[in-house]
Design a protein around this motif. Structure first.
Motif, PDB file in Angstrom:
ATOM      1  N   GLY A  70       3.466 -12.810   5.562  1.00 39.46           N
ATOM      2  CA  GLY A  70       4.582 -13.563   6.117  1.00 39.46           C
ATOM      3  C   GLY A  70       5.194 -12.999   7.276  1.00 39.46           C
ATOM      4  N   VAL A  71       6.517 -13.209   7.631  1.00 37.31           N
ATOM      5  CA  VAL A  71       7.240 -12.788   8.686  1.00 37.31           C
ATOM      6  C   VAL A  71       8.625 -12.108   8.066  1.00 37.31           C
ATOM      7  CG1 VAL A  71       8.476 -13.199  10.871  1.00 37.31           C
ATOM      8  CG2 VAL A  71       6.209 -14.002  10.395  1.00 37.31           C
ATOM      9  N   VAL A  72       9.134 -11.053   8.374  1.00 43.25           N
ATOM     10  CA  VAL A  72      10.376 -10.647   8.218  1.00 43.25           C
ATOM     11  C   VAL A  72      11.554 -11.324   8.762  1.00 43.25           C
ATOM     12  CG1 VAL A  72      11.927  -8.422   8.121  1.00 43.25           C
ATOM     13  CG2 VAL A  72       9.673  -8.100   7.688  1.00 43.25           C
ATOM     14  N   ASP A  86       8.581  -9.054  12.347  1.00 48.68           N
ATOM     15  CA  ASP A  86       7.320  -8.443  11.942  1.00 48.68           C
ATOM     16  C   ASP A  86       6.618  -9.113  10.960  1.00 48.68           C
ATOM     17  OD1 ASP A  86       8.207  -6.023  13.617  1.00 48.68           O
ATOM     18  OD2 ASP A  86       8.826  -4.912  11.970  1.00 48.68           O
ATOM     19  N   GLU A  87       5.153  -9.116  11.177  1.00 44.72           N
ATOM     20  CA  GLU A  87       4.288  -9.827  10.250  1.00 44.72           C
ATOM     21  C   GLU A  87       3.822  -8.622   9.221  1.00 44.72           C
ATOM     22  OE1 GLU A  87       2.070 -13.200  12.941  1.00 44.72           O
ATOM     23  OE2 GLU A  87       1.265 -11.276  12.944  1.00 44.72           O
ATOM     24  N   ILE A  88       3.994  -9.094   8.087  1.00 43.80           N
ATOM     25  CA  ILE A  88       3.592  -8.087   6.872  1.00 43.80           C
ATOM     26  C   ILE A  88       2.865  -8.617   6.040  1.00 43.80           C
ATOM     27  CG2 ILE A  88       5.913  -6.857   7.348  1.00 43.80           C
ATOM     28  CD1 ILE A  88       5.147  -9.147   4.290  1.00 43.80           C
ATOM     29  N   SER A 108      11.018  -2.750   0.385  1.00 44.02           N
ATOM     30  CA  SER A 108      10.146  -2.460   1.520  1.00 44.02           C
ATOM     31  C   SER A 108       9.087  -1.416   1.228  1.00 44.02           C
ATOM     32  CB  SER A 108      11.259  -1.778   2.524  1.00 44.02           C
ATOM     33  OG  SER A 108      11.662  -0.644   1.998  1.00 44.02           O
ATOM     34  N   GLU A 109       9.200  -0.360   0.381  1.00 39.97           N
ATOM     35  CA  GLU A 109       8.177   0.524  -0.049  1.00 39.97           C
ATOM     36  C   GLU A 109       6.751  -0.236  -0.518  1.00 39.97           C
ATOM     37  OE1 GLU A 109       9.246   1.066  -4.889  1.00 39.97           O
ATOM     38  OE2 GLU A 109       9.767   2.572  -3.514  1.00 39.97           O
ATOM     39  N   LEU A 110       6.587  -1.453  -0.635  1.00 37.06           N
ATOM     40  CA  LEU A 110       5.440  -2.182  -0.851  1.00 37.06           C
ATOM     41  C   LEU A 110       5.097  -2.905   0.063  1.00 37.06           C
ATOM     42  CD1 LEU A 110       6.294  -3.202  -4.764  1.00 37.06           C
ATOM     43  CD2 LEU A 110       4.918  -1.315  -4.062  1.00 37.06           C
ATOM     44  N   VAL A 111       5.515  -2.802   1.341  1.00 39.89           N
ATOM     45  CA  VAL A 111       5.239  -3.589   2.430  1.00 39.89           C
ATOM     46  C   VAL A 111       4.353  -2.853   3.603  1.00 39.89           C
ATOM     47  CG1 VAL A 111       6.093  -5.002   4.357  1.00 39.89           C
ATOM     48  CG2 VAL A 111       7.187  -5.057   2.172  1.00 39.89           C
ATOM     49  N   CYS A 112       3.607  -3.573   4.148  1.00 36.41           N
ATOM     50  CA  CYS A 112       2.604  -2.977   5.140  1.00 36.41           C
ATOM     51  C   CYS A 112       2.456  -3.827   6.259  1.00 36.41           C
ATOM     52  CB  CYS A 112       1.220  -2.392   4.513  1.00 36.41           C
ATOM     53  SG  CYS A 112       0.551  -1.482   5.815  1.00 36.41           S
ATOM     54  N   PRO A 113       2.597  -3.275   7.691  1.00 34.80           N
ATOM     55  CA  PRO A 113       2.294  -4.266   8.589  1.00 34.80           C
ATOM     56  C   PRO A 113       0.993  -4.834   8.374  1.00 34.80           C
ATOM     57  CG  PRO A 113       3.001  -2.112   9.787  1.00 34.80           C
ATOM     58  CD  PRO A 113       2.668  -2.050   8.126  1.00 34.80           C
ATOM     59  N   LYS A 114       0.683  -6.249   8.980  1.00 34.00           N
ATOM     60  CA  LYS A 114      -0.410  -6.987   8.828  1.00 34.00           C
ATOM     61  C   LYS A 114      -1.345  -6.488   9.287  1.00 34.00           C
ATOM     62  CE  LYS A 114      -1.100 -10.647  11.334  1.00 34.00           C
ATOM     63  NZ  LYS A 114      -2.247 -10.488  11.976  1.00 34.00           N
ATOM     64  N   PRO A 115      -2.709  -6.317   9.096  1.00 38.97           N
ATOM     65  CA  PRO A 115      -3.925  -6.032   9.940  1.00 38.97           C
ATOM     66  C   PRO A 115      -3.964  -6.759  11.056  1.00 38.97           C
ATOM     67  CG  PRO A 115      -4.472  -6.241   7.394  1.00 38.97           C
ATOM     68  CD  PRO A 115      -3.184  -6.820   7.692  1.00 38.97           C
TER      69      PRO A 115
END
Length: 334
Positions: A70-72, A86-88, A108-115
């Motif tokens: 989704g989106v932040v 940001d898309e994550i 946030s420690e479990l979030v990564c930018p979307k491929p």
């Protein structure tokens, strides 16, 4: 906001309902994500059925869903790595995480930018199966040239695990039904075994690692497939003593498990094998490893069906049938 909630333990259809609940308030280390896509996993209906009660009981009504893209839309004061817009993608933590909803708060420690190359639906299909598989093969110390047996190659775990093992240079055996043989081959498996026509134990011999996703007799039979000193890593077999202790299971449940392990322990000794039960823990580094693999073209999502949010209960019922080829997506927002 609209969210799907578990109302009690039991059947999927009778113990889920849509409700209007408050939008989550984020903590200083969290981001608030507007959910565009989520994916279902077998653990979802196992939680509803109450199979994980020995690990942690739910307080009802409880939220449901682990995978998200989704989106932040909001970030906490201490979040530096992400910005609004940001898309994550992520595999969130907890027994009642709640990605089957319009918004979800995530550490946030479990979030990564979307491929970059993937849609939000494609990204949502990968976190849980991906992190689980990475942890399984890390436990097995998978290396180039290892022979690996992956059961149920057409399922959500299997479709990812085949691609991941090939990216590491392994030789992959996998099992599937007749109708799925050709397209499972396209995922890169070296030997696809049609379990309706062939006995996989006659083909997958002296393997280094068995990735057990089926349990029951398949767990015991895994020791027939491995070489001396081989490894059986299971998601659904009998829990080993160390894992039971790590999960904080009570003494009675640990005693019952010890009785169930008697046969397994004999097989471990006979083959000098390494055996481990894996209950995946979310991990940002591994989520971001999935992003890199997807960006580099080693991993491609396999999606069976997409359901609108209004049909999320139907999506979970379909997941329970075990017939999905790849992952099932819930489109929360178009």
């Amino acid at each position: 906001m609209k969210a799907l909630l578990i109302t009690g333990y039991g059947d999927v259809k009778d113990n889920l309902k849509f409700s209007q609940i408050d939008k989550p308030k984020i903590k200083e280390n969290q981001v608030l994500v507007e959910v565009y896509a989520a994916s279902t996993n077998p653990v979802d209906y196992k939680i509803i059925k109450g199979e994980l009660k020995p690990i942690k009981k739910l307080d009802f009504p409880a939220r449901i869903g682990y995978d998200v893209a989704g989106v932040v839309v909001e970030k906490g004061a201490n979040v530096k790595d992400f910005n609004v817009g940001d898309e994550i993608f992520s595999r969130v933590s907890g027994m009642s995480p709640g990605t089957f909803a319009e918004f979800v708060a995530i550490d946030s420690e479990l979030v990564c930018p979307k491929p970059k190359q993937l849609s939000l639906s494609g990204a949502a299909s990968l976190p849980l199966v991906g992190v689980t598989t990475i942890q399984v093969f890390n436990e097995a110390h998978l290396k180039k040239g290892d022979k690996v047996l992956i059961h149920a190659g057409s399922g959500g775990i299997g479709t990812f695990a085949i691609q991941y093992a090939k990216s590491k240079g392994a030789y992959v055996y996998t099992t599937t039904s007749t109708k799925n043989v050709d397209w499972v081959k396209e995922l890169g498996a070296d030997r696809v075994i049609d379990y309706k026509k062939e006995n996989y134990l006659d083909i997958a011999k002296e393997v280094d690692v068995v990735y057990d996703t089926l349990g029951d007799d398949y767990t015991y039979d895994a020791f027939k497939a491995i070489k001396k000193g081989g490894k059986v890593i299971t998601l659904v077999g009998v829990m080993d003593k160390e894992s039971a202790k790590e999960l904080g299971l009570n003494w009675f449940y640990r005693f019952i498990l010890s009785l169930k392990r008697i046969k397994i322990n004999k097989e471990i000794k006979r083959k000098s094998a390494h055996y481990k039960f894996i209950l995946m823990e979310p991990n940002k580094e591994q989520i971001c490893e999935i992003k890199k693999l997807a960006d580099d073209g080693f991993i491609k999502p396999v999606i069976d069906r997409e359901y609108p949010f209004s049909e999320a209960i139907e999506a979970l019922q379909y997941q329970k049938t075990g017939r999905a080829k790849g992952k099932i997506i819930i489109k929360v927002k178009e």
